[in-house]
Design an enzyme around this catalytic site. Sequence first.
Site, PDB file in Angstrom:
ATOM      1  N   LYS A  22       0.843  -1.217   0.000  1.00 48.03           N
ATOM      2  CA  LYS A  22       0.000   0.000   0.000  1.00 48.03           C
ATOM      3  C   LYS A  22       0.870   1.256   0.000  1.00 48.03           C
ATOM      4  CE  LYS A  22      -1.643   1.707   4.011  1.00 48.03           C
ATOM      5  NZ  LYS A  22      -1.347   3.139   4.199  1.00 48.03           N
ATOM      6  N   ASN A  23       1.883   1.260   0.850  1.00 47.17           N
ATOM      7  CA  ASN A  23       2.689   2.475   0.980  1.00 47.17           C
ATOM      8  C   ASN A  23       3.609   2.716  -0.210  1.00 47.17           C
ATOM      9  OD1 ASN A  23       1.427   3.036   3.337  1.00 47.17           O
ATOM     10  ND2 ASN A  23       3.153   2.571   4.678  1.00 47.17           N
ATOM     11  N   CYS A 116      -5.024   8.824   9.415  1.00 45.46           N
ATOM     12  CA  CYS A 116      -5.022   8.130  10.708  1.00 45.46           C
ATOM     13  C   CYS A 116      -4.783   9.111  11.845  1.00 45.46           C
ATOM     14  CB  CYS A 116      -3.904   7.097  10.739  1.00 45.46           C
ATOM     15  SG  CYS A 116      -4.318   5.564   9.920  1.00 45.46           S
ATOM     16  N   ARG A 121       1.202  14.901  12.800  1.00 45.80           N
ATOM     17  CA  ARG A 121       1.649  14.641  11.439  1.00 45.80           C
ATOM     18  C   ARG A 121       1.669  15.884  10.545  1.00 45.80           C
ATOM     19  NH1 ARG A 121      -0.603   8.790   9.646  1.00 45.80           N
ATOM     20  NH2 ARG A 121       1.328   8.779   8.473  1.00 45.80           N
ATOM     21  N   ASP A 305       4.824   0.999  11.935  1.00 45.84           N
ATOM     22  CA  ASP A 305       3.597   0.372  11.423  1.00 45.84           C
ATOM     23  C   ASP A 305       3.423  -1.077  11.894  1.00 45.84           C
ATOM     24  OD1 ASP A 305       2.908   2.685  10.167  1.00 45.84           O
ATOM     25  OD2 ASP A 305       3.312   1.995   8.131  1.00 45.84           O
ATOM     26  N   ARG A 397      -8.596  -0.059   4.962  1.00 45.11           N
ATOM     27  CA  ARG A 397      -7.750   0.931   4.282  1.00 45.11           C
ATOM     28  C   ARG A 397      -6.402   0.326   3.887  1.00 45.11           C
ATOM     29  NH1 ARG A 397      -7.651   6.607   7.322  1.00 45.11           N
ATOM     30  NH2 ARG A 397      -6.237   6.902   5.589  1.00 45.11           N
TER      31      ARG A 397
END
Length: 418
Positions: A22-23, A116, A121, A305, A397
């Site tokens: 995903k990233n 999130c 952030r 993560d 997600r």
Amino acid sequence: MEKFIIEHSGALKGRVRISGSKNSVLPIIAATLLTDEVCIMHDVPKLTDVLIMQNIIEDLGAKTIWNEEKLSIEVGDIKKTQVAYELCSKMRASFLVAGPILARCGEVKISLPGGCAIGSRPVDLHLKGLVALGAEISQEHGYIHARAKKLEGANIYLDFPSVGATENIMMAATLAEGQTIIQNAAVEPEIVDLSNFLSSMGAQIRGSGTDTIKITGVNRLRGTSHNIIPDRIEAGTFMCAAAVTGGDVFLENVVIDHLKPAIAKLREMGIEINEGFDDGIHIKGSLDRLPIDIKTLPYPGFPTDMQAQFLSLLAVTPGTNIVTETVFENRFMHVPELIRMGADIKIDSRSAVIEGVAKLAGTQVRASDLRAGAALVIAALAAAGTTEIHDIYHIDRGYYRFDEKLRALGAIIHRKTS
Ligand code: UD1
């Protein structure tokens, strides 16, 4: 609203294929904005976050076609330079389109990102990089407005090796005039994947995967075809699920090098891991585990993560375990939910002290973010009785067919509409 109903599951057994990262795919979709030609990506997980990124670029004029896990994108001419608030606010990674739009159009208007709830952030490092490349930036009514007649290469030192800032600056610099040097750049595998994608479009990049990346700008980039790297966080999550149930699981499609921190910690706990297979790894869990300490760090340190999933495993690992989170300031939101399941955890500033208990007990819990949600699934597999996990849209997600993959390994997990 959907929820997971999970029963205590015995040892997970079997093989599971890990999906594309995903990233990696999120910045790569953003990078397709750098060319008017067709880009094709293989092994793309059809996740909510990926669909949001797809919607963002479609809103800017791109045409997209899915064929199973192959995604084709033709941006053509970018039709507008303002990114819709409704889309940006759904996902922090939406900010990754700022660099490419600015580089191609000389202007971008984008709202400050959502995503999130794991800390403030900020995007100051992204903006610092774009300013160094020659952008004038103003902030009005929650929007960042960046303008540059022409981007010019620059030396940029990042105060922290931010993954997103490195990606945004790297993408913008591919079309800037002259050379850009990013120092203290992030070295995550996803940076290397993006760099490989950009290079295959004709970008000139050296040093990705090290803390100094050099980009020499070119006039235009072309279309390309690219295989997305396997998702190291999904792999690590399945390793925890195998470990917590004392299972015997083979993961297909992994890059073992990317999993080094997770493998090292699992081995320290006494879990058997065999990495002698092509593109695969074998985990033999044990219910007789040793306590460990973990500190999250930028790559190649232990990934933030993976922190929540390991914390669930440690909650049922006898002895005193300590987890220190150094990357995000508010990333223990799974802890109160684990305590409600019977875990013995105390938070002291950025550390969690976990006294492993013999068993957790199923109850109703709520996923507060993506990885916190995955952590609750892992806890639920080992907990006595039934656990109901609410707000699983967070889990969707970032995990492709998570419940389906777990069921194939023998987990008792069902999805229900609340
Ligand atoms: C990416 C990952 C996310 C992962 C994180 C760290 C994607 C889509 N997301 O997020 O899953 O948890 O890397 O590995 O790839 N920071 C600043 N100013 C900035 C940017 C970041 O202070 O301009 C701080 C953040 O607040 C955080 C730290 O730097 O404390 C790391 O953030 P960063 O590496 O940028 O993470 P993301 O790219 O957002």
